[in-house]
Write a protein that holds these residues in place. Structure first.
Motif, PDB file in Angstrom:
ATOM      1  N   ASP A 120     -16.921  -5.698 -55.038  1.00 27.37           N
ATOM      2  CA  ASP A 120     -17.659  -6.920 -55.411  1.00 27.37           C
ATOM      3  C   ASP A 120     -17.916  -7.789 -54.180  1.00 27.37           C
ATOM      4  OD1 ASP A 120     -17.742  -6.183 -58.050  1.00 27.37           O
ATOM      5  OD2 ASP A 120     -16.523  -7.837 -58.812  1.00 27.37           O
ATOM      6  N   LEU A 124     -21.507  -8.741 -52.780  1.00 29.65           N
ATOM      7  CA  LEU A 124     -21.915 -10.150 -52.756  1.00 29.65           C
ATOM      8  C   LEU A 124     -22.521 -10.515 -51.401  1.00 29.65           C
ATOM      9  CD1 LEU A 124     -18.966 -11.695 -54.754  1.00 29.65           C
ATOM     10  CD2 LEU A 124     -21.399 -12.037 -55.278  1.00 29.65           C
ATOM     11  N   LYS A 181     -26.228  -7.592 -59.282  1.00 26.61           N
ATOM     12  CA  LYS A 181     -25.464  -8.523 -60.134  1.00 26.61           C
ATOM     13  C   LYS A 181     -24.939  -7.824 -61.399  1.00 26.61           C
ATOM     14  CE  LYS A 181     -28.978 -10.861 -63.002  1.00 26.61           C
ATOM     15  NZ  LYS A 181     -28.844  -9.994 -64.164  1.00 26.61           N
ATOM     16  N   MET A 184     -21.475  -5.748 -60.819  1.00 27.24           N
ATOM     17  CA  MET A 184     -20.206  -6.378 -60.434  1.00 27.24           C
ATOM     18  C   MET A 184     -19.085  -5.881 -61.340  1.00 27.24           C
ATOM     19  SD  MET A 184     -20.443  -8.454 -57.856  1.00 27.24           S
ATOM     20  CE  MET A 184     -21.831  -7.838 -56.922  1.00 27.24           C
ATOM     21  N   ARG A 190     -18.946 -11.486 -60.859  1.00 20.81           N
ATOM     22  CA  ARG A 190     -20.179 -11.661 -61.619  1.00 20.81           C
ATOM     23  C   ARG A 190     -20.676 -13.106 -61.547  1.00 20.81           C
ATOM     24  NH1 ARG A 190     -18.573  -7.834 -64.896  1.00 20.81           N
ATOM     25  NH2 ARG A 190     -17.333  -9.250 -66.163  1.00 20.81           N
ATOM     26  N   ALA A 193     -22.163 -13.650 -58.221  1.00 19.95           N
ATOM     27  CA  ALA A 193     -23.397 -12.873 -58.078  1.00 19.95           C
ATOM     28  C   ALA A 193     -24.564 -13.541 -58.806  1.00 19.95           C
ATOM     29  CB  ALA A 193     -23.193 -11.451 -58.594  1.00 19.95           C
ATOM     30  N   HIS A 197     -28.078 -14.258 -57.156  1.00 18.23           N
ATOM     31  CA  HIS A 197     -29.236 -13.567 -57.723  1.00 18.23           C
ATOM     32  C   HIS A 197     -30.368 -14.564 -58.002  1.00 18.23           C
ATOM     33  CE1 HIS A 197     -31.154 -10.260 -59.980  1.00 18.23           C
ATOM     34  NE2 HIS A 197     -31.652 -11.236 -60.715  1.00 18.23           N
TER      35      HIS A 197
END
Ligand code: NI
Length: 212
Positions: A120, A124, A181, A184, A190, A193, A197
């Motif tokens: 992750d 990211l 995203k 994740m 998440r 992200a 995003h």
């Protein structure tokens, strides 16, 4: 050697290995991934030492950086042995690092919480404002144009076709960045992200608005 010393020596080693890289896989990428992984760990748990060590080492010997050959297992093993790190820990680090890499594998999920967190954190760093900057830096190194009005970026979305041809960098948003995203692995990842995003969506809207 205690864990603190091992981490410091790893950081120094990585600084030497990556200080001259200008493709977006520079030392500061590694440091950002370490910091993001540590802050995800605060919420999600997991073994902090393994997470930090793997985050520092996750791009060492990466196939994109070594003429297409993945030499990470060899390099990690050699380095950690030189610090006297035990076999069991080395095995875990190698397992985590091997599960972090993207390599077009949308379907493989990491098997440990530590690998999920480092993956992750690495992903990211590929999105948001920094992700955009890294994407264009890498595209420049590969000789890609930013954008070509004759090539529809949305229509050329496959990972393979992007890797194996000189497409405009903007295509990379569609074949990879905008998909991250949903890939994740942790709740904290998440949340981070989603914010990044949204920024990329805004960026693309602005980008296209400046074309006409
Ligand atoms: Ni990375």
């Amino acid at each position: 050697m205690n864990e603190k010393v091992i981490l410091k020596k790893t950081e120094d080693f990585i600084l030497k290995q990556f200080e001259s890289d200008s493709s977006g896989h520079d030392f500061w990428h590694l440091q950002r991934v370490v910091n993001t992984a540590k802050s995800i760990q605060e919420n999600e748990g997991g073994d902090l030492f393994l997470i930090e060590l793997s985050a520092w080492l996750h791009d060492l010997g990466d196939y994109k950086l070594n003429d297409g050959k993945d030499v990470s297992v060899h390099k990690i093993n050699e380095f950690l042995l030189s610090l006297g790190v035990g076999d069991a820990t080395i095995k875990l680090v190698i397992q985590i690092v091997s599960e972090v890499s993207y390599k077009g594998g949308f379907n493989q999920s990491p098997t440990s919480l530590e690998a999920k967190i480092v993956q992750d954190a690495d992903r990211l760093d590929a999105i948001g404002a920094i992700g955009i900057a890294r994407t264009f830096a890498y595209g420049g190194k590969k000789g890609r144009v930013l954008y070509n009005p004759n090539i529809d970026p949305v229509a050329h979305t496959s990972f393979d076709s992007y890797q194996h041809s000189v497409q405009p960098t903007i295509n990379h948003f569609y074949e990879k960045l905008l998909k991250l995203k949903d890939l994740m692995q942790t709740k904290t990842g998440r949340q981070l992200a989603n914010k990044r995003h949204e920024f990329m969506e805004q960026y693309l809207t602005q980008f296209y608005s400046e074309l006409s």
